[in-house]
Motif scaffolding. Structure first.
Motif, PDB file in Angstrom:
ATOM      1  N   PRO A 215       0.837  -1.209   0.000  1.00 32.11           N
ATOM      2  CA  PRO A 215       0.000   0.000   0.000  1.00 32.11           C
ATOM      3  C   PRO A 215       0.869   1.255   0.000  1.00 32.11           C
ATOM      4  CG  PRO A 215       0.118  -0.933   2.202  1.00 32.11           C
ATOM      5  CD  PRO A 215       0.810  -1.913   1.295  1.00 32.11           C
ATOM      6  N   ALA A 216       0.234   2.381  -0.193  1.00 34.26           N
ATOM      7  CA  ALA A 216       0.972   3.647  -0.214  1.00 34.26           C
ATOM      8  C   ALA A 216       1.752   3.818   1.098  1.00 34.26           C
ATOM      9  CB  ALA A 216      -0.005   4.811  -0.410  1.00 34.26           C
ATOM     10  N   GLY A 217       3.020   4.160   0.953  1.00 32.68           N
ATOM     11  CA  GLY A 217       3.853   4.369   2.127  1.00 32.68           C
ATOM     12  C   GLY A 217       4.203   3.102   2.882  1.00 32.68           C
ATOM     13  N   TYR A 218       4.169   1.960   2.201  1.00 35.70           N
ATOM     14  CA  TYR A 218       4.341   0.697   2.922  1.00 35.70           C
ATOM     15  C   TYR A 218       5.743   0.515   3.481  1.00 35.70           C
ATOM     16  CZ  TYR A 218       6.852  -1.666  -0.903  1.00 35.70           C
ATOM     17  OH  TYR A 218       7.777  -2.042  -1.838  1.00 35.70           O
ATOM     18  N   LEU A 219       6.764   1.072   2.816  1.00 39.30           N
ATOM     19  CA  LEU A 219       8.114   0.924   3.352  1.00 39.30           C
ATOM     20  C   LEU A 219       8.263   1.679   4.669  1.00 39.30           C
ATOM     21  CD1 LEU A 219      10.440   1.049   0.216  1.00 39.30           C
ATOM     22  CD2 LEU A 219       9.819  -0.926   1.603  1.00 39.30           C
ATOM     23  N   ASP A 220       7.644   2.847   4.777  1.00 34.28           N
ATOM     24  CA  ASP A 220       7.676   3.583   6.039  1.00 34.28           C
ATOM     25  C   ASP A 220       6.931   2.821   7.131  1.00 34.28           C
ATOM     26  OD1 ASP A 220       9.162   5.665   4.995  1.00 34.28           O
ATOM     27  OD2 ASP A 220       7.406   6.876   4.479  1.00 34.28           O
ATOM     28  N   LYS A 221       5.814   2.211   6.763  1.00 32.16           N
ATOM     29  CA  LYS A 221       5.053   1.427   7.737  1.00 32.16           C
ATOM     30  C   LYS A 221       5.835   0.188   8.160  1.00 32.16           C
ATOM     31  CE  LYS A 221       0.617   2.967   5.851  1.00 32.16           C
ATOM     32  NZ  LYS A 221      -0.618   2.557   5.119  1.00 32.16           N
ATOM     33  N   LEU A 222       6.506  -0.418   7.200  1.00 32.85           N
ATOM     34  CA  LEU A 222       7.318  -1.589   7.512  1.00 32.85           C
ATOM     35  C   LEU A 222       8.473  -1.204   8.425  1.00 32.85           C
ATOM     36  CD1 LEU A 222       7.778  -4.589   6.941  1.00 32.85           C
ATOM     37  CD2 LEU A 222       9.086  -3.948   4.915  1.00 32.85           C
ATOM     38  N   ARG A 223       9.106  -0.089   8.142  1.00 32.38           N
ATOM     39  CA  ARG A 223      10.194   0.395   8.993  1.00 32.38           C
ATOM     40  C   ARG A 223       9.708   0.604  10.425  1.00 32.38           C
ATOM     41  NH1 ARG A 223      12.493   5.205  10.826  1.00 32.38           N
ATOM     42  NH2 ARG A 223      14.773   5.368  10.634  1.00 32.38           N
ATOM     43  N   SER A 224       8.532   1.189  10.558  1.00 36.30           N
ATOM     44  CA  SER A 224       7.979   1.432  11.889  1.00 36.30           C
ATOM     45  C   SER A 224       7.733   0.133  12.641  1.00 36.30           C
ATOM     46  CB  SER A 224       6.664   2.219  11.765  1.00 36.30           C
ATOM     47  OG  SER A 224       6.068   2.408  13.034  1.00 36.30           O
ATOM     48  N   LEU A 225       7.206  -0.867  11.958  1.00 38.20           N
ATOM     49  CA  LEU A 225       6.940  -2.157  12.602  1.00 38.20           C
ATOM     50  C   LEU A 225       8.231  -2.851  13.011  1.00 38.20           C
ATOM     51  CD1 LEU A 225       4.043  -3.745  10.513  1.00 38.20           C
ATOM     52  CD2 LEU A 225       3.978  -3.070  12.920  1.00 38.20           C
ATOM     53  N   LEU A 226       9.257  -2.737  12.183  1.00 39.28           N
ATOM     54  CA  LEU A 226      10.524  -3.385  12.487  1.00 39.28           C
ATOM     55  C   LEU A 226      11.242  -2.699  13.642  1.00 39.28           C
ATOM     56  CD1 LEU A 226      11.676  -4.030   8.822  1.00 39.28           C
ATOM     57  CD2 LEU A 226      11.118  -5.784  10.504  1.00 39.28           C
ATOM     58  N   LEU A 227      11.125  -1.381  13.703  1.00 41.80           N
ATOM     59  CA  LEU A 227      11.781  -0.648  14.788  1.00 41.80           C
ATOM     60  C   LEU A 227      10.975  -0.697  16.082  1.00 41.80           C
ATOM     61  CD1 LEU A 227      13.084   2.565  12.977  1.00 41.80           C
ATOM     62  CD2 LEU A 227      14.460   0.688  13.899  1.00 41.80           C
ATOM     63  N   ARG A 228       9.656  -0.731  15.970  1.00 41.42           N
ATOM     64  CA  ARG A 228       8.797  -0.667  17.147  1.00 41.42           C
ATOM     65  C   ARG A 228       7.716  -1.745  17.095  1.00 41.42           C
ATOM     66  NH1 ARG A 228      12.385   1.582  18.837  1.00 41.42           N
ATOM     67  NH2 ARG A 228      12.649   3.736  19.494  1.00 41.42           N
ATOM     68  N   PRO A 229       8.100  -3.022  17.164  1.00 36.20           N
ATOM     69  CA  PRO A 229       7.087  -4.087  17.130  1.00 36.20           C
ATOM     70  C   PRO A 229       6.140  -4.015  18.315  1.00 36.20           C
ATOM     71  CG  PRO A 229       9.234  -4.960  17.744  1.00 36.20           C
ATOM     72  CD  PRO A 229       9.461  -3.557  17.285  1.00 36.20           C
ATOM     73  N   GLU A 230       6.561  -3.364  19.399  1.00 36.26           N
ATOM     74  CA  GLU A 230       5.704  -3.288  20.580  1.00 36.26           C
ATOM     75  C   GLU A 230       4.451  -2.454  20.337  1.00 36.26           C
ATOM     76  OE1 GLU A 230       9.071  -0.229  21.140  1.00 36.26           O
ATOM     77  OE2 GLU A 230       8.808  -2.254  20.339  1.00 36.26           O
ATOM     78  N   GLN A 231       4.380  -1.731  19.219  1.00 37.23           N
ATOM     79  CA  GLN A 231       3.177  -0.956  18.926  1.00 37.23           C
ATOM     80  C   GLN A 231       1.957  -1.852  18.715  1.00 37.23           C
ATOM     81  OE1 GLN A 231       3.169   0.522  14.493  1.00 37.23           O
ATOM     82  NE2 GLN A 231       5.310   0.322  15.127  1.00 37.23           N
ATOM     83  N   LEU A 232       2.179  -3.133  18.452  1.00 37.29           N
ATOM     84  CA  LEU A 232       1.078  -4.069  18.248  1.00 37.29           C
ATOM     85  C   LEU A 232       0.725  -4.849  19.512  1.00 37.29           C
ATOM     86  CD1 LEU A 232       1.987  -5.600  14.755  1.00 37.29           C
ATOM     87  CD2 LEU A 232       0.510  -3.646  15.268  1.00 37.29           C
ATOM     88  N   TRP A 233       1.462  -4.666  20.579  1.00 42.20           N
ATOM     89  CA  TRP A 233       1.187  -5.435  21.796  1.00 42.20           C
ATOM     90  C   TRP A 233      -0.141  -5.026  22.407  1.00 42.20           C
ATOM     91  CZ3 TRP A 233       6.534  -4.907  24.715  1.00 42.20           C
ATOM     92  CH2 TRP A 233       7.499  -5.635  23.998  1.00 42.20           C
ATOM     93  N   ASP A 234      -0.868  -5.997  22.943  1.00 41.92           N
ATOM     94  CA  ASP A 234      -2.070  -5.664  23.702  1.00 41.92           C
ATOM     95  C   ASP A 234      -1.661  -5.216  25.104  1.00 41.92           C
ATOM     96  OD1 ASP A 234      -1.754  -7.974  25.428  1.00 41.92           O
ATOM     97  OD2 ASP A 234      -2.682  -9.196  23.872  1.00 41.92           O
ATOM     98  N   ASP A 235      -2.615  -4.633  25.839  1.00 41.19           N
ATOM     99  CA  ASP A 235      -2.292  -4.042  27.134  1.00 41.19           C
ATOM    100  C   ASP A 235      -1.758  -5.073  28.122  1.00 41.19           C
ATOM    101  OD1 ASP A 235      -3.042  -1.581  26.211  1.00 41.19           O
ATOM    102  OD2 ASP A 235      -5.057  -1.658  27.073  1.00 41.19           O
ATOM    103  N   ASN A 236      -2.320  -6.275  28.081  1.00 45.23           N
ATOM    104  CA  ASN A 236      -1.886  -7.306  29.019  1.00 45.23           C
ATOM    105  C   ASN A 236      -0.439  -7.705  28.762  1.00 45.23           C
ATOM    106  OD1 ASN A 236      -1.680 -10.557  29.504  1.00 45.23           O
ATOM    107  ND2 ASN A 236      -2.878  -9.545  31.098  1.00 45.23           N
ATOM    108  N   TYR A 237      -0.130  -7.926  27.503  1.00 47.38           N
ATOM    109  CA  TYR A 237       1.232  -8.336  27.168  1.00 47.38           C
ATOM    110  C   TYR A 237       2.220  -7.200  27.431  1.00 47.38           C
ATOM    111  CZ  TYR A 237       5.029 -10.590  24.642  1.00 47.38           C
ATOM    112  OH  TYR A 237       6.231 -11.171  24.322  1.00 47.38           O
ATOM    113  N   ARG A 238       1.818  -5.979  27.124  1.00 48.21           N
ATOM    114  CA  ARG A 238       2.683  -4.827  27.369  1.00 48.21           C
ATOM    115  C   ARG A 238       3.003  -4.711  28.860  1.00 48.21           C
ATOM    116  NH1 ARG A 238       3.426  -0.791  24.049  1.00 48.21           N
ATOM    117  NH2 ARG A 238       1.523  -1.368  22.901  1.00 48.21           N
ATOM    118  N   GLY A 239       1.975  -4.914  29.685  1.00 42.10           N
ATOM    119  CA  GLY A 239       2.195  -4.844  31.123  1.00 42.10           C
ATOM    120  C   GLY A 239       3.145  -5.916  31.616  1.00 42.10           C
TER     121      GLY A 239
END
Length: 284
Positions: A215-239
């Motif tokens: 999708p548009a801007g996918y490399l930037d989105k991929l970079r974000s996921l690779l650098l910050r995978p914790e953005q997808l963590w749920d609250d329980n796992y993050r805690g």
């Protein structure tokens, strides 16, 4: 280019220097560092086969990263280590949270530079290569989960052994009190492999979706996921991960406060040896 999720497992005294611990398996820091680009290519080969043109592009990107890292980052690591050595030698306290923040910043800077150089290769992956990547990621996930389910005691023992080995690299021989601290920490650090696998599966699915649909801007989105995978963590796992980090820092702090005079001399010498190695590498 694509690695597993960055689940937090801060080992005792890892805050002192993340990169040095990554090299701890080799008796020569300089030898290990000079093999890093080859090691990274081997790691990628476990997930996807690149054609000759892609291999050349990857090699060029890794060569550029290595030059940048050698010239700009290693002097910073050396200065950081010598500052730590001086603090230890003078009897000053070390705050593990502060050290963790500093070392994490070093690692994040290097990761961002590496991704900026290598991510363009992601745009050239063919559909069959992405399928191959998906298959290998699934296999790695399954192997990791099965290992936890089949032999959790073995996994805990191996974790304890690694922590002891790394602690001994910095401190020399451990005292009975320090051995007990490590044993207690390993026994108390319960892990939920199913929950961990669920988060890893979610992360991998998002990465593969971006690679496949572009999708548009996918490399930037991929970079974000690779650098910050914790953005997808749920609250329980993050805690749970935040709790693990806090307990690991507490263990590192406790180990440091229980060091003997001989151990502190060993730590000072080791820090300065690494600093000297990094300085020499930066000049090569």
């Amino acid at each position: 280019m694509v690695r597993g999720d960055r689940h937090v497992t801060i080992r005792p005294l890892q805050c002192l220097l993340l990169l040095a611990l990554l090299l701890a398996g080799c008796s020569s820091v300089q030898f290990a560092y000079n093999q890093l680009d080859r090691w990274m290519r081997w790691q990628l080969d476990d997930y996807v086969d690149l054609d000759s043109a892609q291999q050349r592009q990857l090699k060029g990107a890794l060569d550029s990263f290595h030059r940048w890292h050698r010239q700009t980052q290693l002097p910073r690591y050396a200065e950081f280590l010598r500052t730590l050595a001086t603090r230890v030698e003078s009897g000053q306290a070390l705050d593990m949270r502060t050290l963790e923040t500093r070392v994490t910043a070093f690692a994040d800077t290097a990761s961002a530079q590496l991704l900026d150089l290598t991510l363009p290769l992601a745009a050239q992956l063919r559909p069959q290569q992405i399928d191959e990547l998906a298959q290998h990621l699934q296999e790695k996930r399954r192997e990791s989960l099965e290992e936890w389910r089949d032999s959790p005691d073995k996994v805990r023992r191996r974790r304890g052994k690694k922590i002891r080995k790394q602690s001994e690299r910095w401190l020399g021989s451990l005292t009975d009190e320090q051995e007990a601290l490590i044993t207690g920490w390993v026994e108390q650090m319960a892990n939920n492999p199913v929950q961990r696998d669920r988060q890893r599966q979610l992360w991998q699915a998002r990465v593969l979706e971006l690679l496949r649909h572009k999708p548009a801007g996918y490399l930037d989105k991929l970079r974000s996921l690779l650098l910050r995978p914790e953005q997808l963590w749920d609250d329980n796992y993050r805690g749970r991960q935040q709790q693990r980090r806090a307990r690991a820092r507490a263990l590192g702090q406790r180990l440091y406060t229980t060091t003997t005079a001989d151990q502190r001399r060993h730590l000072v010498a080791t820090l300065r040896e690494y600093a000297d190695d990094f300085d020499e590498l930066s000049r090569q």
